[in-house]
Design a protein around this motif. Sequence first.
Motif, PDB file in Angstrom:
ATOM      1  N   TRP A  70       0.402  -1.530  -0.283  1.00 56.19           N
ATOM      2  CA  TRP A  70      -0.184   0.040  -0.108  1.00 56.19           C
ATOM      3  C   TRP A  70       0.701   1.367   0.233  1.00 56.19           C
ATOM      4  CZ3 TRP A  70      -4.799  -0.319  -1.522  1.00 56.19           C
ATOM      5  CH2 TRP A  70      -5.260  -1.940  -1.899  1.00 56.19           C
ATOM      6  N   ASP A  71      -0.417   2.651  -0.001  1.00 52.30           N
ATOM      7  CA  ASP A  71       0.679   3.839  -0.347  1.00 52.30           C
ATOM      8  C   ASP A  71       2.152   4.593   0.735  1.00 52.30           C
ATOM      9  OD1 ASP A  71      -0.194   4.558   2.176  1.00 52.30           O
ATOM     10  OD2 ASP A  71      -1.815   6.412   0.491  1.00 52.30           O
ATOM     11  N   LYS A 113       0.194  -0.066  -6.795  1.00 50.39           N
ATOM     12  CA  LYS A 113      -1.390   0.103  -7.662  1.00 50.39           C
ATOM     13  C   LYS A 113      -1.306  -1.060  -8.242  1.00 50.39           C
ATOM     14  CE  LYS A 113      -2.568   5.083  -6.883  1.00 50.39           C
ATOM     15  NZ  LYS A 113      -3.067   5.640  -7.443  1.00 50.39           N
ATOM     16  N   GLU A 166       4.053   5.097  -6.347  1.00 51.45           N
ATOM     17  CA  GLU A 166       2.632   4.752  -7.095  1.00 51.45           C
ATOM     18  C   GLU A 166       2.601   3.006  -7.128  1.00 51.45           C
ATOM     19  OE1 GLU A 166      -0.132   6.601  -6.900  1.00 51.45           O
ATOM     20  OE2 GLU A 166       1.096   7.944  -5.645  1.00 51.45           O
TER      21      GLU A 166
END
Length: 102
Positions: free
Chosen positions: A36-37, A52, A49
């Motif tokens: 995740w981020d 994703k 990014e």
Amino acid sequence: MYLSTPTKIAIIDHEKKRTYVLRKEGMPDAVVWNPWDKKAKALPDLGNEDYKTMLCVDSAAIETAIILKPFEEWKGRQELSTVSSSYCSGQLDPRKVLHGFS
């Protein structure tokens, strides 16, 4: 976490028409994860990014821990390969394939 998974797991990438095959020995379970981020930003080889479109599938021993006494030995192995998507057609039991990934 997936417990008691098959020794061969296929991750099918429909968009790129290829299949990633994970073969494992000595590790009965599997883990599917994504950083995740926030955690992605801490990984130097992963763009901010990139999480994703990233999926990680690892072999594991989760349900039953591997405990060694002094001088005991344990071996496990994991092999990753990429094959054309037609490779796994009809070769995997659909009841034992991890679904939900693209």
